[in-house]
Design an enzyme around this catalytic site. Structure first.
Site, PDB file in Angstrom:
ATOM      1  N   LYS A 271       3.413  27.738  -5.574  1.00  0.00           N
ATOM      2  CA  LYS A 271       2.262  27.281  -4.805  1.00  0.00           C
ATOM      3  C   LYS A 271       1.606  28.484  -4.130  1.00  0.00           C
ATOM      4  O   LYS A 271       2.278  29.330  -3.553  1.00  0.00           O
ATOM      5  CB  LYS A 271       2.709  26.261  -3.752  1.00  0.00           C
ATOM      6  CG  LYS A 271       1.654  25.278  -3.322  1.00  0.00           C
ATOM      7  CD  LYS A 271       2.257  24.163  -2.485  1.00  0.00           C
ATOM      8  CE  LYS A 271       1.222  23.109  -2.140  1.00  0.00           C
ATOM      9  NZ  LYS A 271       1.792  22.019  -1.323  1.00  0.00           N
TER      10      LYS A 271
ATOM     11  N   GLU B  30       7.243   5.973   0.938  1.00  0.00           N
ATOM     12  CA  GLU B  30       6.926   5.175   2.122  1.00  0.00           C
ATOM     13  C   GLU B  30       7.655   3.837   2.145  1.00  0.00           C
ATOM     14  O   GLU B  30       8.035   3.353   3.218  1.00  0.00           O
ATOM     15  CB  GLU B  30       5.412   4.947   2.208  1.00  0.00           C
ATOM     16  CG  GLU B  30       4.604   6.189   2.551  1.00  0.00           C
ATOM     17  CD  GLU B  30       4.301   7.066   1.351  1.00  0.00           C
ATOM     18  OE1 GLU B  30       3.718   8.144   1.539  1.00  0.00           O
ATOM     19  OE2 GLU B  30       4.644   6.659   0.216  1.00  0.00           O
TER      20      GLU B  30
ATOM     21  N   ARG C 218       1.285   1.744   1.489  1.00  0.00           N
ATOM     22  CA  ARG C 218       2.215   1.752   0.355  1.00  0.00           C
ATOM     23  C   ARG C 218       3.526   1.050   0.705  1.00  0.00           C
ATOM     24  O   ARG C 218       4.296   0.708  -0.190  1.00  0.00           O
ATOM     25  CB  ARG C 218       2.476   3.184  -0.083  1.00  0.00           C
ATOM     26  CG  ARG C 218       1.216   3.935  -0.429  1.00  0.00           C
ATOM     27  CD  ARG C 218       1.494   5.350  -0.888  1.00  0.00           C
ATOM     28  NE  ARG C 218       2.189   5.366  -2.162  1.00  0.00           N
ATOM     29  CZ  ARG C 218       2.027   6.313  -3.081  1.00  0.00           C
ATOM     30  NH1 ARG C 218       1.186   7.295  -2.868  1.00  0.00           N
ATOM     31  NH2 ARG C 218       2.700   6.277  -4.196  1.00  0.00           N
TER      32      ARG C 218
END
Length: 621
Positions: free
Chosen positions: A268, A354, A382
């Site tokens: 990243k 979640e 969610r």
């Protein structure tokens, strides 16, 4: 382009991505990590006939530059500009919109089945390629999709972009599994280790791949997990080495017959020092100086709501060892990073999961702890079934700290916290609060900490507070009791949440006309302050509710109360000001609320309309 030209293109694409984001802000690290992969995918596959589906899609800026949108990149995440995520209405090269994680494999399988069943598509039907990160792969939905894809045996390609760094450091057994795939020394000696799908590789690759397969037979890890789900596994390969990426993608494109997973290792922030050095890989950034990487942030006049929540929960955790915190891969975004550092045994980052976060918190509560489940409003959606079934029905005292309530600005409709009041306030036994300012938030954290009779939720927006004087410590509020801010006559404005500031500004403008409205802060959408609301209705000609949420929320509950009590029979003029029945595209929060009709000017106009007073501008017109 030749392979050499593709390598040059990747270098130029990285520089252009850095330049664009430095001027607009946005998600930087994820895109820099997939520059070579983006170039390779577009070189090998035939988009938009082939569907490239970016999971979450915050890494799609290089993809947008390559697909006809370079000239608009400086409008990124701005009003009437490019979305920060893939968006079907923006380009045929964005076959599936995203912004929440772990949806790409399900969508890709849908495209693959549509292709084989002759589905209609303006761009045609080719391959379906899902690009999913290791963090997003931790969510159950990704495995549900892989299990189904393995059963259906449709030709489709999943690229696991393993950068060892989702928004927060990856957590959980899956991350450990992926780490072990390439942590052993033999892997580091191989350019591309492959287990399974050996026959798909070109001749020069097969000998090394067979060696890797034999080596992996003696290990407890490897591509086994994915192969058990029905996928052929290739990798891991270096996602920044075009000499590895291009041959593997070309071979898969040419020969794959069923579902295949390509395990790609990336970094990243790759190629930009400040992003590589950042703990989160430069996940999200404000505008910045390209040379130094220093962000250009405006000075803050007040603490952010997230920081206020962070300080408040820390104060209560210091006094009560039963207080613990749960978040789903967002310890920084939800303000729990300091809690995690100070109380590591009481803070749980469960990854992008979640549903699990909510039920895990329910288990903690059933076990005698006092859990705070801190999620963005848009992500709490969610876990709604778990809120209903595992928390509310059992009346478990889970405290929901709901960040990013209301319209959030540059991330647009996918991240707007529009619906939590509506979907929480209809649950029996649920307490729902909204902070009007940062001081109220401190008191609501205290209220939640002290509330053991059932579930309780408090919502607050992104960004800075309004600059009010802060209390030394929070004091629990009386459940279901609001407050009168200003006494007036004629019309009462009942606010729920941070629109209270706009109500005050509207009242100032109305005062210049000799109109003094009564202003009240509801504090609670559930339970309602019946006495206060009925009193306001009895003493005023008109009553207006205002909230930063969709229809079906606070105002609807007030309307139900007034209807039950027969108040409308006596001629009360009543209006609800809510978010309109549209998805509002990215802009500044101020512009978004103007689109929504919830600015101070809109509130003033609504009062004048109810009282039958024409504005000067209307009279001139």
């Amino acid at each position: 382009m030749s392979d050499a030209e593709l390598r040059q293109l990747a270098d130029e694409l990285r520089a252009e991505t850095i330049s664009a984001v430095s001027q607009t802000g946005g998600h930087l690290g994820a895109g820099l990590g997939v520059v070579e992969l983006t170039v390779a995918l577009h070189a090998v596959f035939d988009a938009p006939r082939d569907k490239i589906i970016w999971d979450v899609s915050h890494q799609c800026y290089p993809h947008k530059i390559l697909t006809g949108r370079r000239d608009r990149m400086r409008t990124l995440r701005q009003k009437d500009g490019l979305s920060g995520f893939t968006k079907r209405s923006e380009s045929p090269y964005d076959p599936f919109g995203a912004a929440h994680s772990s949806t790409s494999i399900s969508a890709a399988l849908g495209f693959a089945v549509a292709r084989d069943l002759g589905g209609a598509s303006e761009t045609g039907h080719g391959d379906a390629i899902a690009v999913i990160g290791d963090g997003a792969m931790s969510a159950g939905m990704a495995f549900e999709a892989m299990n189904n894809a393995g059963h259906l045996k449709k030709r489709m390609i999943v690229i696991l972009n393993d950068n060892e760094m989702s928004i927060a450091p990856p957590v959980g057994a899956l991350s450990s599994y992926l780490s072990r795939l390439y942590a052993e020394a033999p892997f580091q000696e191989l350019k591309a280790a492959a287990k399974g799908a050996v026959s798909l590789l070109p001749g020069p690759f097969q000998e090394g791949a067979k060696r890797a397969r034999d080596m992996l037979k003696g290990l407890a890890v490897g591509g086994t997990l994915f192969e058990e789900l029905g996928f052929s596994y290739l990798g891991p390969i270096d996602g920044h080495d075009m000499d590895q990426l291009l041959p593997v993608l070309r071979t898969v494109q040419d020969r794959a017959t069923g579902p295949i997973l390509i395990h790609v290792l990336t970094k990243k922030g790759k190629g930009y020092g400040p992003a590589e050095a950042a703990r989160d890989g430069g996940h999200a950034t404000a505008k910045f100086d390209v040379v130094t990487g220093k962000q250009k942030k405006s000075p803050s006049n007040a603490p952010s709501y997230t920081a206020v929540f962070s300080d408040a929960i820390l104060a209560h955790a210091a006094e009560d060892q039963r207080i613990c915190a749960v978040t789903a891969a967002m310890p920084d975004g939800t303000g729990l990073k300091l809690f995690e550092e100070r109380y590591p045994s009481r803070c749980f980052d469960v990854g992008i999961a979640e549903q699990h976060a909510v039920t895990f918190a329910a288990g903690l509560a059933a076990g005698g702890l006092r859990p705070f489940c801190a999620l963005y409003s848009t992500f709490l959606q969610r876990g709604y079934d778990q809120v209903v079934h595992d928390v509310a029905i059992q009346r478990l005292p889970v405290r929901f700290a709901i960040d990013r309530a209301g319209l959030v600005g540059a991330d647009g409709a996918t991240h707007a916290g529009s619906y939590d009041v509506a979907f929480l306030a209809n649950l029996p036994g649920m307490v729902v609060m909204a902070a009007a300012d940062e001081a109220e938030l401190v008191h609501m954290v205290a209220t939640a900490a002290a509330h053991d009779e059932g579930p309780i939720a408090f919502r607050y927006p992104r960004g800075e507070g309004v600059g009010v004087e802060m209390p030394d410590r929070g004091v629990p509020l009386e459940i279901g009791k609001g407050r009168i801010i200003q006494e007036g006559k004629g019309v009462a404005i009942l606010s729920f949440g941070t629109r209270l500031g706009e109500v005050r500004r509207a009242a100032e403008a109305l005062g210049a006309r000799g109109i003094t409205p009564t202003i009240a802060d509801a504090r609670f959408a559930k339970p309602l302050d019946r006495d206060m609301i009925l009193d306001l209705a009895a003493r005023h000609e008109a009553l207006i509710t205002i909230e930063e949420g969709a229809v079906g929320g606070f105002g609807s509950h007030v309307a139900q109360l007034l209807s039950e009590e027969g108040v409308f029979d006596h001629g009360l003029k009543f209006r609800q000001m809510v978010l309109p029945d549209i998805f509002i595209d990215q802009a500044s929060p101020e512009d978004m609320y103007r689109v929504a009709g919830l600015s101070a000017e809109d509130i003033e106009a609504k009062v004048l309309e109810l009282l039958g007073v024409a504005r000067i501008s209307d009279q001139r017109a």
